[in-house]
Design a protein around this motif. Structure first.
Motif, short mmCIF file in Angstrom:
data_model
loop_
_atom_site.label_atom_id
_atom_site.label_comp_id
_atom_site.label_asym_id
_atom_site.label_seq_id
_atom_site.Cartn_x
_atom_site.Cartn_y
_atom_site.Cartn_z
N ASN A 232 0.85 -1.18 0.00
CA ASN A 232 0.00 0.00 0.00
C ASN A 232 0.89 1.23 0.00
N CYS A 233 0.24 2.40 -0.03
CA CYS A 233 1.01 3.63 -0.08
C CYS A 233 1.80 3.88 1.21
N SER A 234 1.27 3.41 2.32
CA SER A 234 2.00 3.57 3.58
C SER A 234 3.35 2.86 3.52
N ALA A 235 3.31 1.66 2.90
CA ALA A 235 4.57 0.92 2.77
C ALA A 235 5.51 1.63 1.82
N ALA A 236 4.95 2.21 0.75
CA ALA A 236 5.80 2.93 -0.21
C ALA A 236 6.41 4.16 0.43
N ARG A 237 5.61 4.88 1.25
CA ARG A 237 6.14 6.08 1.92
C ARG A 237 7.19 5.70 2.96
N ALA A 238 6.93 4.59 3.66
CA ALA A 238 7.90 4.15 4.67
C ALA A 238 9.23 3.78 4.04
#
Length: 265
Positions: A232-238
């Motif tokens: 998800n985007c949270s993983a991409a941002r992390a």
């Protein structure tokens, strides 16, 4: 002497007239013109009372049979104990799934399931292309089609060729003053046909089948390997990879909600 002769001559003449009158009455001589015959001499009348009006089914000609209905499918179709399905000639009831169709089905059950019905064929017409018998129907001492078109759930059939006789159609048209009001189908059909045979009553309104749920596009296996796949985007941002541009490793359509080519903005 002369006086005695006259007396005997008068007696003889009276006897002759009496015999002649008796003979003439035995031969039934026609009374002369200007006289009235007695009622006992008139021939018996051969006239008969007019026949009672025929119901719509019998007016088409042909024989009729008695049968027992075991299932009412809708307002104009039912099944016999023999297994044959019958479509009533001349009428068209609302689809069974509509409010009007439920009223028509209930009305048909009340008339058809209580006692045997009488079926009559239209000369030259036997079955439709779906194998259903096309018949005029009498139930409860009256014509079934006439009783049904008088109500707002059934009308005269206009969806194609009406196989009822012109006389029957004209009668039904006079009775059908309000057409039919069916309403909206409340539930989708729960049964499907085994073949691609069209519906027996294609003219009736049908509800649209619900749209099939869209299956998310699966990412290629190569895009999921290594560090190029983000759940998800949270993983991409992390991971410090956001935003992801179309064509970059890790970009996929599921992360690009507005489909502008930039994911996880």
């Amino acid at each position: 002497m002369r006086q005695a002769y006259k007396v005997w001559s008068g007696i003889a003449a009276g006897v002759f007239c009496l015999v002649a009158a008796t003979d003439l009455s035995g031969r039934g001589v026609t009374p002369p013109a200007g006289t009235v015959a007695s009622s006992s001499s008139l021939p018996a009348s051969s006239s008969t009372a007019p026949a009672a009006p025929a119901v719509a089914g019998s007016s088409a000609g042909g024989g009729s049979t008695s049968a027992r209905v075991v299932e009412v499918i809708d307002g104009d179709t039912f099944r016999l104990a023999s297994g044959d399905e019958v479509r009533v000639l001349g009428i068209d009831s609302c689809e069974a799934a509509t409010p009007g169709g439920r009223r028509a089905t209930d009305a048909a059950r009340a008339r058809l399931l209580t006692a045997p019905v009488t079926l009559a064929a239209q000369p030259g017409v036997d079955r439709d292309r779906y194998g259903r018998m096309l018949r005029y129907v009498s139930a409860g001492g009256g014509d079934f089609a006439s009783a049904m078109v008088a109500m707002d759930h059934t009308s005269i059939y206009t969806g194609g060729r009406n196989d009822a006789s012109p006389t029957v159609q004209a009668t039904l048209r006079r009775i059908d003053t309000n057409g039919r009001t069916c309403g909206t189908t409340t539930t989708a059909p729960t049964t499907t046909r085994r073949t691609a045979t069209p519906s027996p009553d294609a003219d009736r309104p049908r509800s649209a089948l619900p749209a099939a749920p869209r299956t998310p596009t699966r990412e290629p296996a190569a895009a999921r390997s290594g560090g190029g796949y983000y759940a998800n985007c949270s993983a991409a941002r992390a991971a410090g990879a956001a935003p992801l541009l179309r064509g970059q490793a890790g970009y996929r359509a599921a992360l690009d909600r507005d489909s502008d080519g930039v994911a996880c903005e």
